[in-house]
Write an enzyme that holds these catalytic residues in place. Structure first.
Site, PDB file in Angstrom:
ATOM      1  N   GLU A   1     139.627   1.212  43.460  1.00 21.12           N
ATOM      2  CA  GLU A   1     139.395   2.440  42.693  1.00 21.12           C
ATOM      3  C   GLU A   1     140.682   3.174  42.316  1.00 21.12           C
ATOM      4  O   GLU A   1     140.819   4.377  42.566  1.00 21.12           O
ATOM      5  CB  GLU A   1     138.428   3.348  43.465  1.00 21.12           C
ATOM      6  CG  GLU A   1     137.104   2.631  43.734  1.00 21.12           C
ATOM      7  CD  GLU A   1     136.175   3.356  44.708  1.00 21.12           C
ATOM      8  OE1 GLU A   1     136.535   4.440  45.187  1.00 21.12           O
ATOM      9  OE2 GLU A   1     135.088   2.818  44.973  1.00 21.12           O
TER      10      GLU A   1
ATOM     11  N   GLU B   1     130.091  -4.979  44.024  1.00 18.27           N
ATOM     12  CA  GLU B   1     129.357  -3.976  44.823  1.00 18.27           C
ATOM     13  C   GLU B   1     128.054  -3.580  44.136  1.00 18.27           C
ATOM     14  O   GLU B   1     127.675  -2.407  44.122  1.00 18.27           O
ATOM     15  CB  GLU B   1     130.230  -2.725  45.042  1.00 18.27           C
ATOM     16  CG  GLU B   1     131.571  -3.020  45.678  1.00 18.27           C
ATOM     17  CD  GLU B   1     132.370  -1.769  46.068  1.00 18.27           C
ATOM     18  OE1 GLU B   1     131.808  -0.655  46.085  1.00 18.27           O
ATOM     19  OE2 GLU B   1     133.567  -1.929  46.359  1.00 18.27           O
TER      20      GLU B   1
HETATM   21  O1  9MR Z   1     129.114   2.063  51.675  1.00 20.42           O
HETATM   22  C1  9MR Z   1     130.298   2.613  52.213  1.00 20.42           C
HETATM   23  C2  9MR Z   1     129.969   3.742  53.161  1.00 20.42           C
HETATM   24  O2  9MR Z   1     129.221   3.269  54.259  1.00 20.42           O
HETATM   25  C3  9MR Z   1     131.258   4.408  53.621  1.00 20.42           C
HETATM   26  O3  9MR Z   1     130.953   5.524  54.328  1.00 20.42           O
HETATM   27  C4  9MR Z   1     132.114   4.814  52.444  1.00 20.42           C
HETATM   28  C5  9MR Z   1     133.458   5.352  52.901  1.00 20.42           C
HETATM   29  O4  9MR Z   1     134.162   4.354  53.580  1.00 20.42           O
HETATM   30  O5  9MR Z   1     132.352   3.712  51.600  1.00 20.42           O
HETATM   31  C6  9MR Z   1     131.179   3.116  51.089  1.00 20.42           C
HETATM   32  O6  9MR Z   1     131.536   2.004  50.296  1.00 20.42           O
HETATM   33  C7  9MR Z   1     132.217   2.290  49.079  1.00 20.42           C
HETATM   34  C8  9MR Z   1     133.217   1.172  48.873  1.00 20.42           C
HETATM   35  O7  9MR Z   1     134.074   1.056  49.981  1.00 20.42           O
HETATM   36  C9  9MR Z   1     134.023   1.392  47.595  1.00 20.42           C
HETATM   37  N1  9MR Z   1     133.152   1.604  46.457  1.00 20.42           N
HETATM   38  C10 9MR Z   1     132.087   2.582  46.618  1.00 20.42           C
HETATM   39  C11 9MR Z   1     131.285   2.278  47.872  1.00 20.42           C
HETATM   40  C12 9MR Z   1     130.083   3.223  48.004  1.00 20.42           C
HETATM   41  O8  9MR Z   1     130.501   4.543  48.175  1.00 20.42           O
END
Ligand code: 9MR
Length: 347
Positions: free
Chosen positions: A142, A257
Site C-alpha cells: 500500500e 486479497e
Molecule cells: O486482515 C488484517 C487484520 O486482521 C489486521 O488487523 C490488519 C492490521 O494488521 O490488517 C488486515 O489485513 C490488511 C492487509 O494486511 C493489507 N491490506 C488490507 C487488509 C485488510 O485490512
C-alpha cells in the site's frame, strides 16, 4: 493431488513463478490465521481442500515480528510456514514495508540513517530467515496515498517521512540481495473503483512502477488486493487498461486479497451471496481480459474469519459474508466464480 482448482501437472511444490508459465492452472490461496490452522479441524480441512497457497493475515507484519527494536518474534510465521511445508503449500510473505501495523517504538525512528538501518536490518533478518522457503514477498504494501495527488502520490509512513519515496527502492533492492530467487511484489488496493480514487490510484501506481523499472529496480509482479467495495461500481475498462499496462511492462499480476465488502448489499443471504459473486466475477474478468493472473488469493477463506466487520459492520446487525466459503465452510457462489475463472484459462 492438486487442490480444487488444480487440473494441470503441477506439483504442490512448484514455485509460484512456474505456475505463471503453466497454461492450465491459476493457483488459489487464502490468508490464514495461525491458531485455527492447528485448533479448528474444519478450518484446516477447508484450507487443504481448496488452497495451493497460504499467506499470513498477520505474523510477518512488523507489529507481530518486532515487539521491540532489538528482537524478533517469529512464532506465528514459523507455525504458518510449518503448516505450509507439512502440507505441500506455497507460502507468500506479507509484508516488509508498510505504513500500518507498526509497533509504537518505530515512531521514535528519528533520522534517515536510523530508518535505513532499521528497514535494511529487518529485511535482512526476515527474508534471510525464510530464504528459499517463502518464494514470493509483498515487499512493499500500500505505498500509494489514499487519495493520491500529483504532489503527494505516496502514502505517509515512517519510511516516507525519513527516507522519501526511495524507501520503496531500498526495500526491493535489499530483498533481492538477500534472496535473489524470491519473486518481489508491490501490493495495493482500490484500483478497480469507478471514481476519482480508482483513477488516481491507477495513475500514481503506474507512475511509481514505471519509475522503478526505469531505474532497473528488482520488481517482478504487482499485487492487486481486490478488497472490492460493493457500494462502488467496478471500472471494468479502466481496470483492464491498467492491467494491460502492467503486463506490457513485463510484470506479473497477482490477485492478493480478494473479498467483497458487503455492508451495503441486501440482507437475504442468497441475494447477497449472488451479488458478492458477481462483483468478484466482474473484477476477475476485467483483469483476465488483459492477462492471466499468476495466482488468486482471497483475504481469508471463510466468513467465520474476516477483517471486514472491523470497518464495515452492517447496520442490520447481520454478519458480513465477503468470502468464498460461509461461516460453516460451505462453498458459496464466489468460490465457483474463482474456479470457473481459473478454468477459463485451460487450453
Ligand atoms: O486482515 C488484517 C487484520 O486482521 C489486521 O488487523 C490488519 C492490521 O494488521 O490488517 C488486515 O489485513 C490488511 C492487509 O494486511 C493489507 N491490506 C488490507 C487488509 C485488510 O485490512
Amino acid at each position: 493431488m492438486l487442490g480444487a482448482l488444480g487440473t494441470g501437472a503441477v506439483s504442490y511444490l512448484t514455485p509460484l513463478a512456474a505456475y505463471a508459465k503453466t497454461p492450465s492452472v491459476i493457483p488459489y490461496g487464502a490468508a490464514v490465521r495461525t491458531d485455527p490452522l492447528y485448533d479448528d479441524p474444519a478450518y484446516k480441512k477447508a484450507i487443504l481442500d481448496h488452497c495451493q497457497i497460504i499467506v499470513g493475515e498477520g505474523g510477518l507484519k512488523w507489529i507481530d515480528l518486532r515487539p521491540d527494536r532489538y528482537s524478533f518474534d517469529f512464532t506465528q510465521a514459523d507455525r504458518q510456514l510449518a503448516f505450509a511445508q507439512e502440507h505441500g503449500l506455497e507460502m507468500r510473505g506479507h509484508t516488509l514495508a508498510w505504513y500500518a501495523a507498526m509497533p509504537d517504538w518505530t515512531e521514535t525512528i528519528a533520522s534517515p540513517e536510523e530508518a535505513r538501518l532499521e528497514l535494511v536490518t529487518h529485511i535482512q533478518t526476515v527474508v534471510g530467515r525464510y530464504k528459499g522457503r517463502i518464494s514470493s514477498w509483498d515487499v512493499c504494501n500500500e505505498p500509494i496515498a489514499e487519495l493520491p495527488t500529483r504532489d503527494a502520490p505516496i502514502r505517509d509512513s515512517i519510511w516516507l517521512r525519513q527516507l522519501g519515496r526511495d524507501y520503496i527502492e531500498l526495500a526491493l533492492r535489499t530483498t533481492a540481495e538477500i534472496d535473489p530467487g524470491a519473486r518481489l511484489v508491490i501490493n495495493d488496493y482500490n484500483f478497480e473503483q469507478a471514481n476519482d480514487t480508482g483513477r488516481a490510484k491507477r495513475k500514481a501506481f503506474l507512475d511509481l512502477v514505471r519509475e522503478l523499472k526505469a531505474k532497473d529496480v528488482p520488481l517482478h509482479a504487482v499485487g492487486l488486493q481486490g478488497h472490492i467495495n460493493a457500494r462502488i461500481p467496478i471500472d471494468r475498462p479502466g481496470l483492464t487498461a491498467f492491467v494491460a499496462e502492467l503486463d506490457a511492462m513485463g510484470l506479473g499480476v497477482l490477485v492478493t486479497e480478494l473479498d467483497v465488502i458487503d455492508d451495503a448489499l441486501p440482507a437475504p443471504e442468497a441475494e447477497r451471496d449472488a451479488a458478492v459473486a458477481d462483483f468478484a466475477k466482474q473484477y476477475l474478468e476485467a483483469i483476465g481480459e488483459a492477462c492471466k493472473p499468476e495466482a488468486i488469493l482471497t483475504w481469508g477463506i471463510s466468513d467465520r474469519f474476516t477483517w471486514v466487520p472491523i470497518w464495515f459492520t452492517r447496520s442490520d446487525g447481520l454478519p458480513n459474508r465477503p468470502l468464498p466459503l460461509d461461516a460453516d465452510y460451505q462453498p458459496k457462489p464466489m468460490m465457483q466464480v474463482i474456479k470457473d475463472f481459473a478454468r477459463s484459462f485451460d487450453q
